[in-house]
Design an enzyme around this catalytic site. Structure first.
Site, PDB file in Angstrom:
ATOM      1  N   ARG A  65       0.865  -0.848   0.101  1.00  0.00           N
ATOM      2  CA  ARG A  65       0.243  -0.298  -0.044  1.00  0.00           C
ATOM      3  C   ARG A  65       0.750   0.869   0.553  1.00  0.00           C
ATOM      4  O   ARG A  65      -0.014   1.863  -0.586  1.00  0.00           O
ATOM      5  CB  ARG A  65      -0.940  -0.322   1.124  1.00  0.00           C
ATOM      6  CG  ARG A  65      -2.093  -0.760   1.194  1.00  0.00           C
ATOM      7  CD  ARG A  65      -2.330  -1.074   2.124  1.00  0.00           C
ATOM      8  NE  ARG A  65      -3.246   0.226   2.474  1.00  0.00           N
ATOM      9  CZ  ARG A  65      -4.173  -0.279   3.468  1.00  0.00           C
ATOM     10  NH1 ARG A  65      -4.152  -0.414   5.001  1.00  0.00           N
ATOM     11  NH2 ARG A  65      -4.077   1.297   4.588  1.00  0.00           N
ATOM     12  N   LYS A 168       1.724 -18.318   5.828  1.00  0.00           N
ATOM     13  CA  LYS A 168       1.737 -19.000   7.396  1.00  0.00           C
ATOM     14  C   LYS A 168       0.899 -17.256   8.308  1.00  0.00           C
ATOM     15  O   LYS A 168       2.061 -16.281   7.758  1.00  0.00           O
ATOM     16  CB  LYS A 168       1.787 -19.551   8.456  1.00  0.00           C
ATOM     17  CG  LYS A 168       3.700 -18.644   9.297  1.00  0.00           C
ATOM     18  CD  LYS A 168       4.349 -19.524  10.338  1.00  0.00           C
ATOM     19  CE  LYS A 168       3.546 -18.935  11.888  1.00  0.00           C
ATOM     20  NZ  LYS A 168       3.810 -19.481  12.639  1.00  0.00           N
ATOM     21  N   HIS A 198       8.483 -22.600   6.690  1.00  0.00           N
ATOM     22  CA  HIS A 198       9.506 -22.795   6.781  1.00  0.00           C
ATOM     23  C   HIS A 198      10.795 -23.966   7.474  1.00  0.00           C
ATOM     24  O   HIS A 198      11.362 -24.184   6.956  1.00  0.00           O
ATOM     25  CB  HIS A 198      10.160 -21.526   7.027  1.00  0.00           C
ATOM     26  CG  HIS A 198      10.694 -21.079   8.577  1.00  0.00           C
ATOM     27  ND1 HIS A 198       9.321 -20.773  10.056  1.00  0.00           N
ATOM     28  CD2 HIS A 198      11.199 -21.429   9.229  1.00  0.00           C
ATOM     29  CE1 HIS A 198      10.069 -20.634  10.342  1.00  0.00           C
ATOM     30  NE2 HIS A 198      10.564 -20.779  10.716  1.00  0.00           N
ATOM     31  N   LYS A 202      14.560 -26.543   6.170  1.00  0.00           N
ATOM     32  CA  LYS A 202      15.161 -26.029   6.747  1.00  0.00           C
ATOM     33  C   LYS A 202      16.069 -27.665   6.184  1.00  0.00           C
ATOM     34  O   LYS A 202      15.572 -28.558   6.256  1.00  0.00           O
ATOM     35  CB  LYS A 202      15.109 -26.584   8.343  1.00  0.00           C
ATOM     36  CG  LYS A 202      14.628 -25.476   9.122  1.00  0.00           C
ATOM     37  CD  LYS A 202      14.108 -25.542  10.315  1.00  0.00           C
ATOM     38  CE  LYS A 202      13.428 -24.328  11.352  1.00  0.00           C
ATOM     39  NZ  LYS A 202      14.438 -22.692  11.810  1.00  0.00           N
ATOM     40  N   GLU A 236      13.310 -21.319  21.973  1.00  0.00           N
ATOM     41  CA  GLU A 236      13.341 -20.093  21.526  1.00  0.00           C
ATOM     42  C   GLU A 236      14.406 -19.372  22.872  1.00  0.00           C
ATOM     43  O   GLU A 236      13.718 -19.733  23.713  1.00  0.00           O
ATOM     44  CB  GLU A 236      12.555 -19.415  20.972  1.00  0.00           C
ATOM     45  CG  GLU A 236      12.074 -20.373  20.181  1.00  0.00           C
ATOM     46  CD  GLU A 236      11.285 -19.436  18.737  1.00  0.00           C
ATOM     47  OE1 GLU A 236      11.828 -18.831  18.643  1.00  0.00           O
ATOM     48  OE2 GLU A 236       9.675 -19.195  19.197  1.00  0.00           O
ATOM     49  N   ASP A 255       1.108 -21.434  16.877  1.00  0.00           N
ATOM     50  CA  ASP A 255       2.304 -20.637  16.952  1.00  0.00           C
ATOM     51  C   ASP A 255       3.075 -21.885  15.335  1.00  0.00           C
ATOM     52  O   ASP A 255       3.887 -21.990  14.409  1.00  0.00           O
ATOM     53  CB  ASP A 255       2.960 -18.985  17.077  1.00  0.00           C
ATOM     54  CG  ASP A 255       3.909 -18.887  16.602  1.00  0.00           C
ATOM     55  OD1 ASP A 255       3.720 -18.537  15.582  1.00  0.00           O
ATOM     56  OD2 ASP A 255       4.975 -18.503  16.902  1.00  0.00           O
ATOM     57  N   HIS A 260       4.667 -26.288  12.404  1.00  0.00           N
ATOM     58  CA  HIS A 260       6.458 -26.535  12.094  1.00  0.00           C
ATOM     59  C   HIS A 260       6.272 -28.081  12.812  1.00  0.00           C
ATOM     60  O   HIS A 260       7.500 -29.171  12.283  1.00  0.00           O
ATOM     61  CB  HIS A 260       7.251 -25.419  13.429  1.00  0.00           C
ATOM     62  CG  HIS A 260       6.904 -24.219  12.333  1.00  0.00           C
ATOM     63  ND1 HIS A 260       6.988 -23.999  11.129  1.00  0.00           N
ATOM     64  CD2 HIS A 260       7.047 -23.432  12.790  1.00  0.00           C
ATOM     65  CE1 HIS A 260       6.690 -23.092  11.196  1.00  0.00           C
ATOM     66  NE2 HIS A 260       7.116 -22.133  12.169  1.00  0.00           N
ATOM     67  N   LYS A 360       9.285 -19.869  24.241  1.00  0.00           N
ATOM     68  CA  LYS A 360       9.679 -18.804  24.392  1.00  0.00           C
ATOM     69  C   LYS A 360      10.474 -18.168  25.654  1.00  0.00           C
ATOM     70  O   LYS A 360       9.825 -18.238  26.544  1.00  0.00           O
ATOM     71  CB  LYS A 360       8.801 -17.877  23.576  1.00  0.00           C
ATOM     72  CG  LYS A 360       8.048 -17.777  22.416  1.00  0.00           C
ATOM     73  CD  LYS A 360       8.106 -16.691  21.794  1.00  0.00           C
ATOM     74  CE  LYS A 360       6.932 -16.698  20.239  1.00  0.00           C
ATOM     75  NZ  LYS A 360       8.648 -16.457  19.196  1.00  0.00           N
TER      76      LYS A 360
HETATM   77  C1  BG6 Z   1       7.531 -18.215  13.473  1.00  0.00           C
HETATM   78  C2  BG6 Z   1       6.676 -18.230  14.478  1.00  0.00           C
HETATM   79  O1  BG6 Z   1       6.603 -19.958  12.381  1.00  0.00           O
HETATM   80  O2  BG6 Z   1       8.359 -19.648  13.702  1.00  0.00           O
HETATM   81  C3  BG6 Z   1       7.845 -17.419  15.334  1.00  0.00           C
HETATM   82  O3  BG6 Z   1       5.629 -17.349  14.051  1.00  0.00           O
HETATM   83  C4  BG6 Z   1       9.060 -18.300  15.663  1.00  0.00           C
HETATM   84  O4  BG6 Z   1       6.999 -17.045  16.950  1.00  0.00           O
HETATM   85  C5  BG6 Z   1       9.928 -18.665  14.362  1.00  0.00           C
HETATM   86  O5  BG6 Z   1       9.856 -17.541  16.423  1.00  0.00           O
HETATM   87  C6  BG6 Z   1      10.837 -20.019  14.590  1.00  0.00           C
HETATM   88  O6  BG6 Z   1      11.598 -19.950  13.907  1.00  0.00           O
HETATM   89  P1  BG6 Z   1      13.220 -20.869  13.261  1.00  0.00           P
HETATM   90  O7  BG6 Z   1      13.544 -21.150  11.972  1.00  0.00           O
HETATM   91  O8  BG6 Z   1      13.933 -19.869  14.066  1.00  0.00           O
HETATM   92  O9  BG6 Z   1      12.909 -21.646  14.666  1.00  0.00           O
END
Ligand code: BG6
Length: 510
Positions: A65, A168, A198, A202, A236, A255, A260, A360
């Site tokens: 935008r 996502k 993603h 990996k 994390e 999330d 994942h 987290k």
């Molecule tokens: C994302 C989440 O999909 O993956 C995040 O929304 C998370 O909250 C992240 O931190 C983790 O990805 P990676 O590759 O750092 O393990």
């Protein structure tokens, strides 16, 4: 279009290239001024270009935008390279790629934007067009509809291809994921839809398939007869950062687990596909998810523990609690940690628990899969070496220290028969001496090549939501004003330890 493949026109090099390069392609990024584009997509394109993996004829159209000229978008590209790819100089590769960047400003629901886009695509004339929806999920359906109406999802004269990458989160529960699939399917064939996760890009996650199915010695013991349990951890150290607006409505279960970690679990648990082809792999990957026992039993979610971090210390730094973070409601009950015990009703895995945890503000950033084997049936060394023997363990280090380790018992050197556990380690860095590519590089390239193996299929996404949604609904219905907590810098709440301890096991110390 000019050659942006990093000087790949050298015919001598062509013969050496064993990796496929897509045909001429235009990448259209919706959400070009956003965070994902700056952090991941532009750096990934640069790296692909540097590795000579982009098509010789390649262009990028950024759409958002924000009003911006092409040159300003190119400046954003250079900035993203210096911030997120450690590329400070305007290298030849960067400037060649920048020349192929252009920008369109507009509202996502305005047909005029799509008319301009259509003209631009026509002028560029690539065979393939890849639309990347790096926009808030609320707008996916709008963009898909507008692309469909503008006739942009079918190549003119039937030549070439049109594909869409969807970021996502893909829905927020089963109902919304189904609705989104339906909308997308109204305009696109499933073969054109690339739902990105993603984690599947990996290197270490992809390697699970190779490790299991390109070796003869692991698969025979990969089952309930030899494996006691599996632990999957994605820890994390970061907190919610500046993403409270999204995270408050999501939480760790949505999330990280729905997408994942369910993908990772299915790669660990799946049966061998008959061939390494997208549909064979994705068919087999679906089975474990469908075979998971319901997480809600008699209205109770006792196999799922949620928790939230309070203030504490991480990496020697004092950090606030989740409820004190910017944009978080003071009485929020959003889960920043979740652990689950998952049981699969399958011949291979009956009775073998898969413990999954993610959070987290944990003490360490690490993602791993630990396969805990059963002990040998008899401890024949008991009299001479009375300490209990550690059972064999196979650990796939997904990140950051990518590799695979196996723990086994060895004889301690000396005149007495004494045992001690030792590790056998494979590390990507030392074994191959080359950097592991970023997931987005692999996935962008696969989408350009039309290979959906590492993308989530509609049925997987729905099966995973079908599993998770009853838990989310039960949490919602409970109306609880508080959930278990853990101090930032701790390995989760006591309740999670108690869940696994109740079965005589413990979380691995990482
Ligand atoms: C994302 C989440 O999909 O993956 C995040 O929304 C998370 O909250 C992240 O931190 C983790 O990805 P990676 O590759 O750092 O393990």
């Amino acid at each position: 279009m000019t050659d942006v493949s990093g000087g790949g026109s050298n015919p001598l090099l062509d013969g050496l290239r064993i990796e496929p390069t897509p045909e001429s392609t235009t990448l259209v990024i919706f959400g070009a001024s956003g965070d994902l584009t700056r952090r991941k997509l532009l750096p990934a394109l640069y790296q692909l270009s540097r590795a000579q993996r982009l098509p010789a004829r390649f262009a990028v159209i950024g759409i958002a935008r924000t009003e911006m000229q092409d040159d300003a978008f190119r400046e954003e590209f250079y900035k993203s390279l210096s911030e997120f790819a450690e590329v400070e100089e305007r290298t030849e590769v960067a400037t060649a790629l920048a020349r192929e960047l252009s920008y369109l400003a507009g509202e996502m629901d305005d047909p005029a934007l799509y008319a301009r886009l259509s003209e631009k695509l026509h002028a560029i004339g690539s065979d393939g067009v890849l639309f990347y929806l790096a926009i808030p999920p609320g707008v996916y359906a709008t963009v898909a509809e507008q692309l469909g109406r503008a006739g942009l999802v079918k190549p003119p004269d039937g030549r070439g291809w049109r594909r869409v990458i969807v970021e996502k989160p893909f829905g927020t529960d089963l109902g919304s994921a189904r609705a989104l699939n339906e909308t997308l399917h109204r305009h696109l064939d499933e073969s054109q839809i690339f739902r990105i996760d993603h984690y599947l890009g990996k290197e270490t996650v992809q390697n699970l398939l190779v490790f299991r199915f390109a070796n003869g010695m692991f698969e025979p013991v990969w089952n309930r007869r030899y494996i006691d349990h599996v632990q999957i951890t994605a820890a994390e150290t970061v907190g919610v950062e500046r993403r409270a607006a999204y995270y408050e409505g999501a939480g760790a279960l949505r999330d990280m687990v729905q997408n994942h970690l369910m993908q990772v679990l299915s790669l660990v648990a799946m049966e061998p596909p008959i061939a390494f082809s997208a549909e064979n792999v994705r068919d087999r990957k679906l089975d474990p998810i469908l075979s998971i026992q319901p997480l809600l039993e008699d209205g109770r979610t006792s196999n799922v523990i949620r928790a939230q971090y309070t203030a504490g210390w991480v990496n020697g730094k004092e950090v606030p609690g989740y409820r004190q973070e910017d944009g978080v409601a003071p009485g929020s009950v959003t889960d920043t940690y979740v652990s689950l015990k998952v049981l699969l009703d399958s011949w291979r895995w009956a009775g073998v628990p898969f413990y999954v945890r993610t959070g987290k503000r944990l003490p360490k950033r690490t993602t791993e899969i630990a396969i805990q084997f059963r002990r040998p049936p008899l401890h024949i060394f008991k009299r001479v070496s009375p300490t209990a023997i550690a059972s064999n363990l196979l650990v796939v280090n997904v990140q950051p220290d990518e590799g695979i380790s196996v723990r086994f018992e060895a004889k301690l050197p000396g005149t007495r028969m004494q045992l001690a556990p030792v590790m056998m380690n494979f590390r990507y860095g030392s074994a191959f001496g080359r950097a592991v590519p970023e997931a987005y590089e692999t996935l962008l390239l696969d989408a350009m090549l039309g290979d959906p193996t590492l993308f989530a299929r509609h049925d997987f996404v729905e099966a995973s939501w079908a599993l998770i949604t009853p838990v989310l609904e039960a949490w919602q219905a409970s109306g609880e004003k508080a959930i278990p907590t853990y101090e930032a810098g701790e390995w989760g709440p006591r309740e999670a330890d108690a869940m696994i301890a109740a079965e005589g096991r413990r979380w691995r110390t990482l």
